[in-house]
Design an enzyme around this catalytic site. Structure first.
Site, short mmCIF file in Angstrom:
data_model
loop_
_atom_site.label_atom_id
_atom_site.label_comp_id
_atom_site.label_asym_id
_atom_site.label_seq_id
_atom_site.Cartn_x
_atom_site.Cartn_y
_atom_site.Cartn_z
N SER A 202 28.58 21.49 -6.91
CA SER A 202 28.74 22.50 -6.16
C SER A 202 28.84 22.37 -4.48
O SER A 202 29.35 21.79 -3.82
CB SER A 202 28.08 23.96 -6.61
OG SER A 202 28.26 24.88 -6.23
N ASP B 11 36.96 27.19 -13.36
CA ASP B 11 35.59 27.19 -12.63
C ASP B 11 35.74 28.51 -11.62
O ASP B 11 36.59 28.69 -10.82
CB ASP B 11 35.44 26.06 -11.46
CG ASP B 11 33.98 25.91 -11.15
OD1 ASP B 11 33.32 26.90 -10.65
OD2 ASP B 11 33.55 24.78 -10.91
N HIS C 250 31.15 26.68 -14.48
CA HIS C 250 31.05 25.90 -13.08
C HIS C 250 30.61 24.63 -13.33
O HIS C 250 29.67 24.25 -13.73
CB HIS C 250 29.92 26.81 -12.45
CG HIS C 250 29.65 26.24 -10.77
ND1 HIS C 250 30.62 25.91 -9.93
CD2 HIS C 250 28.61 25.96 -10.03
CE1 HIS C 250 30.30 25.46 -8.90
NE2 HIS C 250 29.05 25.47 -8.87
#
Length: 313
Positions: A29, A255, A283
């Protein structure tokens, strides 16, 4: 003042002090943004790097918000479809969302609106659940498709019994250890504020149109940073990391937080970037997807062998 480049220079000092000639790095991320900048700053020191759930460094704060608003709305529809088909439910449980996917999404929005007007009771007589809390729980649990059956249980209780007890339980789990102010502070110091009140209002309306469920809550990051009085110095721009070792970028097609298009963009920008695709939801991929992704990432990090180009898992 904290900035990504300052922190990453400190990281390179730690690499040198540890005696490592190269920094081997697995970033998820926001960690992909840091990893890409590190590779740009120190390409010769970049070792085996995997960036999973990529942030596109060409995006402004508003661009990030717009992408996420669309991503979460798309993911919500996928969740509803899986709930209605019996995939996102616990054994012996039904889905409270009736009709087609559009109708199911609308029922969740109606629940949020209703709870804002009349908060739901919970097992604790001193605690009620409003629409903001329900929206937050739904959005946070879209990050992890493996927990969608728990979300279904909470929504079933809220819709059929007007009881927000399990929504409140999930809210506690989702927010434990998190810090929204820290999140905003870090974002503000990444990128300079762009736009003005007129452009922010336009962004808000566009996000609300593309994402009626989440658009409002995800908009106007620039305005927040402007009000706080702090912003970053790195203008949104491609990162090439010329001369760095191969960098494996992992993207998940469903995602919501870092849309797949962002992974495609970063892999294309990086001179040595290569995209690994997981056809899944939620995610990031590594550690929560399948053996195909795990093998590809492990093999590169441990042995230095990149997967086949164009691999889709």
């Amino acid at each position: 003042m904290w900035t990504p480049s300052r922190w990453l220079r400190d990281l390179d000092v730690l690499r040198a002090l540890s005696g490592d000639q190269k920094l081997n790095y697995l970033g998820f991320s926001y960690g992909t943004y840091l990893g890409a900048i590190y590779a740009e700053l120190f390409p010769a020191n970049t070792g085996r790097m995997v960036l999973d759930g990529a942030v596109d460094p060409t995006l402004s704060l508003g661009g990030r918000a717009t992408g996420q608003a669309k991503g979460f709305e798309t993911s919500l529809r996928t969740y509803v479809e899986q709930c209605q088909s019996g995939q996102a439910v616990q054994e012996g449980q039904g889905c409270p969302l009736t009709g087609d996917a559009d109708a199911g999404v609308q029922q969740i929005r109606a629940l949020i609106t209703s709870a804002d007007q009349t908060p739901l009771k919970t097992a604790d007589p001193n605690v009620t659940v409003d629409g903001r809390t329900i929206r937050s729980v739904v959005r946070r649990f879209l990050y992890s498709s493996e927990y969608w059956p728990l979300l279904t249980y909470a929504l079933d209780q809220a819709i059929t019994q007007k009881d927000g007890s399990y929504v409140q339980v999930l809210y506690g789990r989702a927010t434990a250890g998190s810090s929204t102010p820290t999140f905003y502070a870090v974002n503000c110091q990444d990128i300079p504020v762009q736009g003005d009140v007129t452009s922010w209002e336009k962004e808000y309306r566009q996000n609300l149109q593309s994402s009626p469920t989440f658009g409002a809550s995800l908009s106007n990051q620039d305005a927040r940073c402007q009000a706080w009085g702090h912003s970053g110095t790195r203008e949104p721009a491609p990162i090439h990391a010329k001369g760095a070792a191969p960098i494996l970028v992992v993207g998940t097609t469903g995602d919501p937080a870092t849309p797949y298009a962002w992974a495609q963009a970063l892999a294309e920008q990086l001179e040595s970037g290569q995209l690994l695709t997981w056809e899944g939801d939620g995610h990031t991929a590594y550690g929560r997807s399948n053996d195909c992704v795990k093998k590809a990432v492990d093999t590169y990090l441990l042995n230095g062998t990149m997967p086949d180009k164009g691999l889709t898992c």
